[in-house]
Each structure stands twice: as structure tokens, then as C-alpha cells.
Design an enzyme around this catalytic site. Structure first.
Site, PDB file in Angstrom:
ATOM      1  N   ASP A 284       0.820  -1.217   0.000  1.00 52.57           N
ATOM      2  CA  ASP A 284       0.000   0.000   0.000  1.00 52.57           C
ATOM      3  C   ASP A 284       0.853   1.266   0.000  1.00 52.57           C
ATOM      4  OD1 ASP A 284       0.991  -0.216   2.556  1.00 52.57           O
ATOM      5  OD2 ASP A 284      -0.764   0.713   3.463  1.00 52.57           O
ATOM      6  N   ASP A 286       2.131   3.303   2.227  1.00 53.65           N
ATOM      7  CA  ASP A 286       3.310   3.420   3.095  1.00 53.65           C
ATOM      8  C   ASP A 286       4.017   2.095   3.346  1.00 53.65           C
ATOM      9  OD1 ASP A 286       1.099   2.600   4.570  1.00 53.65           O
ATOM     10  OD2 ASP A 286       1.883   3.422   6.431  1.00 53.65           O
ATOM     11  N   ASP A 288       3.101  -0.872   4.593  1.00 52.18           N
ATOM     12  CA  ASP A 288       2.902  -1.787   5.721  1.00 52.18           C
ATOM     13  C   ASP A 288       1.855  -2.861   5.449  1.00 52.18           C
ATOM     14  OD1 ASP A 288       0.794  -0.033   5.841  1.00 52.18           O
ATOM     15  OD2 ASP A 288       1.133   0.608   7.916  1.00 52.18           O
TER      16      ASP A 288
HETATM   17  C1  G16 Z   1      -4.500   1.174  10.056  1.00 52.55           C
HETATM   18  C2  G16 Z   1      -4.106   0.479  11.330  1.00 52.55           C
HETATM   19  C3  G16 Z   1      -4.553  -0.949  11.292  1.00 52.55           C
HETATM   20  C4  G16 Z   1      -6.036  -1.034  11.019  1.00 52.55           C
HETATM   21  C5  G16 Z   1      -6.351  -0.294   9.735  1.00 52.55           C
HETATM   22  C6  G16 Z   1      -7.832  -0.197   9.480  1.00 52.55           C
HETATM   23  O1  G16 Z   1      -3.795   0.634   8.997  1.00 52.55           O
HETATM   24  O2  G16 Z   1      -2.722   0.518  11.537  1.00 52.55           O
HETATM   25  O3  G16 Z   1      -4.231  -1.529  12.515  1.00 52.55           O
HETATM   26  O4  G16 Z   1      -6.433  -2.353  10.921  1.00 52.55           O
HETATM   27  O5  G16 Z   1      -5.874   1.025   9.821  1.00 52.55           O
HETATM   28  O6  G16 Z   1      -8.414   0.538  10.491  1.00 52.55           O
HETATM   29  P1  G16 Z   1      -9.906   1.012  10.400  1.00 52.55           P
HETATM   30  O7  G16 Z   1     -10.702  -0.249  10.249  1.00 52.55           O
HETATM   31  O8  G16 Z   1     -10.148   1.730  11.694  1.00 52.55           O
HETATM   32  O9  G16 Z   1     -10.041   1.889   9.181  1.00 52.55           O
HETATM   33  P2  G16 Z   1      -3.108   1.563   7.918  1.00 52.55           P
HETATM   34  O10 G16 Z   1      -2.484   0.610   6.945  1.00 52.55           O
HETATM   35  O11 G16 Z   1      -4.224   2.380   7.356  1.00 52.55           O
HETATM   36  O12 G16 Z   1      -2.126   2.387   8.687  1.00 52.55           O
END
Ligand code: G16
Length: 550
Positions: A284, A286, A288
């Protein structure tokens, strides 16, 4: 070479609190136009510097995913760090550091923390999204106690400080003195690539590539391009062109850098088409998150976590076994079954990588993962897209079987957790809140009710007590558990920047000996209908179909 920027003066700028600077699931994410307002980024960064732990002579890491506005905020953050007593800043060349690479740099160089500038998988560009996240000295996202303190500070801030210096050259490696603070522009890829080479058997993977193993990696014009070119093509020998969309662009080429069936559809077409390579993956904005697709088979993130955990011992770093496996609550229970068979603990945490930090630091878990395409281990304190890809490659190199066979053997041993997530994006916030409010109000009366032939066994709103520090996080999503082990989870996303996003997580467990080769939408059809019956999705939102299915 060290050069000096002359006559720096500390400027103290009067400011006022700006509403809405509360970090979400992963830092503060807003539209670029919001971040570009006077004082917006500065208020938040000053609030971070005001509250986080850092001793004298502290080092700060700064890097981002290269999206629009990245360089502007980095330059300002450097000026502010110099005025706020940091002794040293490490910044990725060109302002680039993937989130896992930033986590590694913080740990490797003993920094007190880091600013990671990213809105992850959200689109980039002047009209799109930006974000700032603070990571603590263990390399991981600031825990809730810290993000709450940062937020409180934003509500009472009266001034921010910066030195009066010109922008530095972010593109040339080397050390620059900014008002007595050393700013080192570091290679964005080198330390991370060296770490990967220590964890995995690159020799075995190289031999498999030489023997004909092929792959396609979609970097989605986001941060992993340079990392993937270096590691997959240069060090592991995959053919040039294996990495597609490998040049990071400020607007990700106009796409969402979100590795799923919708936004990475070209990769899916390749992997399900004629002459598909053996393995497909994407990451994605960044770097991760990860998407794993075998030839003709999509591996859900929940299954990928379970399969990686079950096979991790085949990679050098995990040959001694795992201490435990952690997953976020909405992630399927497939990994729990692996933990059970390995005789190690399984942990269920709220959504958000920050909740894994304590378990990893305490040595209670080795591998963690989330349904949202995040997997990682104790090598850093962030989820790590390329790490997951490399562990898969290491396993493929050792087992010498196609992904589909590895999956089939896994399900034959553990049973299969059919799984999908339905997202309803861009909902009016009031409608989404009303839906969740009604659902929460009905929890006590739901057990015993039958929807689409499924009987509800229990219904609750998930709360988590951290086993290491005892901190409690409540209101983390509504869980509906059915007799027989199927499950629906409802929660609102904490990462969006427009309206609200309702996430509906659907899971059906098919035991060993059952129908393990079914089609997921068919296996989940009754749960999908039950979700609408239970939560009134169409009634509250007017939507009869999700915006995205992952
Ligand atoms: C972030 C968090 C993850 C989470 C994801 C989705 O990911 O680091 O732990 O699972 O968001 O979160 P939500 O369901 O609250 O949108 P990333 O990759 O967006 O940094």
C-alpha cells in the site's frame, strides 16, 4: 560532508487550538487542504514534541510515503525539531521511508521516536489525503495514552517554535547542520534490506527463482517501489519488470494505493489469467500492508496470517518457533487454530497495530496480523508488507509447492474460516452513528433471535484489557456470535477522512472434513443477509450493496 545553515533564529509563533486533531486508528489523517491551513501541521507537531518522552540529545526519525505535501511538512518538522531541543534528525532520502523501514530506523539508531507522514492506503494529491503519525522509541505507533495526551495538548496549545532556516536538500545523502542540530539524510532502503536479508533465506529464494519461480509485485506507485526493486529484482534475481508501478508518485498515479481486489485489479487479472506467475503480491501507500495472490487463488489476510504462522519455522528467523500469535478482533480465528496446534498463546486485540506493541515488547507474541492486510513480526513494531511477501517466498522456496496446494493442505488440517469484509464508505456520519447506536442498544435482546436460520448465541461490544500494562480500551466493535461458530462484526473505521465508513466482517468456520473448496460469497450468503437484518444497513444508509468487498 557537513554544511551549515547560517544565523538560525528561533521563531515563536502564536497559535490557537484547532478543533479535530484527535488521532484515529493510525495517526491524524485529513485532507491535504486541511493540513495545509496555517498552523495546522505545526500545532499537531508541536503538541507531539510537547508531550512525548525524549531525553537530552534525543534523535528523531522523519520519513513518509512520498505523497503530495510530504516534503513541505518534512522541511517544517526539521525546523521545529531544531527549535525544540532535538540533537539529531534522521530523514529518508527524498523524504521517503516506508512505515516498517521507519520503525526499523527508530530501533536501529536508538531514536526517541519518529514522525511518519502518511495516510496509508488513502489516495494522495492536492485534493486527497495526508497524515501524520508518531511512533515511540520501540519503533511502534504511539499507544492510546500517548495519542490522547497529544490530542489534549492540541486543545490547549498557544504557540509553536521553529528555527528560521531554509529548506535542506533532502535528495543528497549526508549530514547538514540546522541551528546546531545534525540532520542526516539516510538511504531509505539500505538498513531495511539488510534486516530482511538477516531474517530470510535469500539463498534458497534465489535458487528457487533460478529454478523458475516467478512473481508479480504491484508497488502501486507508492513507497515500496524502491524497496521492491532492490530486494526482489536486484538481490533475489526476479526478472526486471517483476515490480510494476515501482516509481513512487505524489498522487500514486491517480489511484488508491490500497492492495485489494478493487484497487489492485490488474494484479488479480494477471494472477487469474493465462500464464499467471507463481506468486502475486502488492503493498500500500506506506508499505505496511500486503496482498497475497497465488496462481488462481486469493489468500485472505486472515488466512495468510494463519498460513505464515504455521510455516514460519521454515525461515531462519523463526526456526526456533513462535512465542505467540496475536490478531485483531475482526480478523478471522484461523490463526487461533494454528496457535492451538503449536501449543502457544493466541491474543485478540482491538483494531490498530498499536495494540500489538506491548505483546511484542514483552516477548508474548512473535507474529501478528489483521484482516486489513497487515502482517508482521517482532523484527519491527509495525506491520510490514514486504516482510510478508518475503516470508511467503521463503516458504514457497522450501516447500516447492504452489500457493493453492499450501492453502488446501492448511485447510485440510485446520478447517477453513470463510471470510469477507464489506465496507460501506462515505456514509453520512449521523446515519452511521444511528446504526451503531441502535445495534448497541439491542445487544441484550439479540441472543436467541434467529436471522436467516442462524441463531445468535452472544452479542457484545468488544473491550480489551492489555495483559501487559492493564490499560482498558472499550467500544472496539460489536460482535455477533452465532450457534455453530459463525460471526458478524460491525464497527466504524477510524482511518477515513470523509463521512463514516461502516465495516461489516463476516466469518463462517467449516471444520475439517467439511466443504473446504467452496466459493466465499456462497458460503457467506446467509450471514450477509443476516447482517442487514440485524443492523438495518439499508434502512439506515440507503445502501443495498457495499462499496468495497475485501
Ligand atoms: C491502520 C491500522 C490498522 C487497522 C487499519 C484499518 O492501517 O494501523 O491496525 O487495521 O488502519 O483501520 P480502520 O478499520 O479503523 O479503518 P493503515 O495501513 O491504514 O495504517
Amino acid at each position: 560532508m557537513t554544511s551549515t545553515i547560517a544565523t538560525p533564529q528561533v521563531i515563536t509563533q502564536a497559535t490557537q487550538p484547532i478543533a479535530g486533531q484527535k488521532p484515529g486508528t493510525s495517526g491524524l489523517r485529513k485532507k491535504v487542504k486541511v493540513f495545509a491551513q496555517p498552523n495546522y501541521a505545526e500545532n499537531f507537531i508541536q503538541s507531539v514534541f510537547d508531550v512525548v518522552e525524549r531525553g537530552d540529545g534525543a534523535t528523531l526519525v522523519i520519513g513518509g510515503d512520498g505523497r503530495y505535501h510530504n516534503r513541505t511538512v518534512i522541511q517544517q518538522a526539521i525546523r521545529m525539531a531544531a527549535a525544540n531541543g532535538y540533537a539529531r534528525v534522521l530523514v529518508g532520502q527524498g523524504g521517503i521511508l516506508s512505515t516498517p523501514a521507519a520503525s526499523n530506523v527508530i530501533r536501529q539508531y536508538g531514536a526517541s521516536g519518529g514522525l511518519v507522514l502518511s495516510a496509508s492506503h488513502n489516495p494522495g494529491g492536492p485534493d486527497e489525503d495526508f497524515g501524520i503519525k508518531y511512533n515511540i522509541a520501540n519503533g511502534g505507533p504511539a499507544p492510546e495514552g500517548v495519542t490522547e495526551a497529544i490530542y489534549q495538548r492540541t486543545t490547549e496549545i498557544t504557540e509553536w517554535r521553529a528555527v528560521d532556516t531554509a529548506d535542506i536538500d533532502l535528495d543528497t545523502l549526508g549530514v547538514v547542520d540546522v541551528a546546531g542540530m545534525a540532520v542526516e539524510v539516510i538511504d531509505s532502503v539500505a538498513d531495511y534490506a539488510a534486516l530482511m536479508e538477516k531474517l530470510f533465506d535469500f539463498g534458497a529464494i534465489r535458487a528457487a527463482v533460478a529454478g523458475g519461480l516467478t512473481m508479480s509485485f504491484d508497488a502501486m506507485h507508492a513507497v515500496t517501489g524502491p524497496y521492491a526493486h532492490e530486494i526482489l529484482e536486484k538481490r533475489l534475481g526476479f526478472a526486471p519488470g517483476t515490480v510494476r508501478n515501482g516509481v513512487p508518485l505524489e498522487d500514486f498515479g491517480g489511484h488508491h494505493p490500497d492492495p485489494n481486489m478493487v484497487h489492485a485489479h490488474e494484479l488479480f487479472e494477471t494472477m487469474f489469467g493465462a500464464d499467471a506467475p507463481d506468486f502475486g503480491a502488492a503493498s500500500d501507500g506506506d508499505g505496511d500492508r500486503n496482498l497475497i495472490v497465488g496462481r488462481g487463488i486469493f489468500v485472505t489476510p486472515s488466512d495468510s496470517l494463519a498460513m505464515l504462522a504455521a510455516n514460519a519455522h521454515l525461515a531462519p528467523a523463526y526456526a526456533g518457533g513462535l512465542k505467540g500469535i496475536a490478531r485483531s478482533m475482526p480478523t478471522s480465528a484461523a490463526a487461533d487454530l494454528v496457535a492451538q496446534s503449536l501449543g502457544i498463546p493466541a491474543f485478540e486485540t482491538p483494531t490498530g497495530w498499536k495494540f500489538f506493541g506491548n505483546l511484542l515488547d514483552a516477548g508474548m507474541a512473535t507474529i501478528c496480523g489483521e484482516e486489513s492486510a497487515g502482517t508482521g513480526s517482532d523484527h519491527v513494531r509495525e506491520k510490514d508488507g514486504l516482510w510478508a511477501v518475503l516470508l511467503w517466498l521463503n516458504i514457497l522456496a522450501v516447500r516447492k509447492q504452489p500457493v493453492a496446494q499450501i492453502a488446501a493442505e492448511h485447510w485440510a488440517k485446520f478447517g477453513r474460516n470463510y471470510y469477507a469484509r464489506h465496507d460501506y464508505e462515505g456514509l453520512p456520519t449521523e446515519a452511521a452513528n444511528a446504526l451503531m447506536g441502535e445495534l448497541n442498544g439491542a445487544l441484550a435482546t439479540l441472543p436467541g433471535q434467529v436471522f436467516e436460520g442462524l441463531t445468535i448465541e452472544t452479542a457484545d461490544n468488544f473491550a480489551y484489557t492489555d495483559p501487559v500494562d492493564g490499560s482498558i480500551s472499550t467500544n472496539q466493535g460489536v460482535r455477533i456470535l452465532f450457534v455453530g461458530g459463525s460471526r458478524i462484526v460491525f464497527r466504524l473505521s477510524g482511518t477515513g477522512t470523509e463521512g463514516a465508513t461502516l465495516r461489516v466482517y463476516l466469518e463462517r468456520y467449516e471444520p475439517v472434513g467439511g466443504d473446504l473448496a467452496g466459493e466465499t460469497p456462497v458460503k457467506l450468503a446467509d450471514l450477509i443477509a443476516a447482517a442487514d437484518g440485524i443492523a438495518g444497513i439499508a434502512r439506515h444508509t440507503g445502501r443495498t450493496e457495499p462499496s468495497v468487498i475485501t
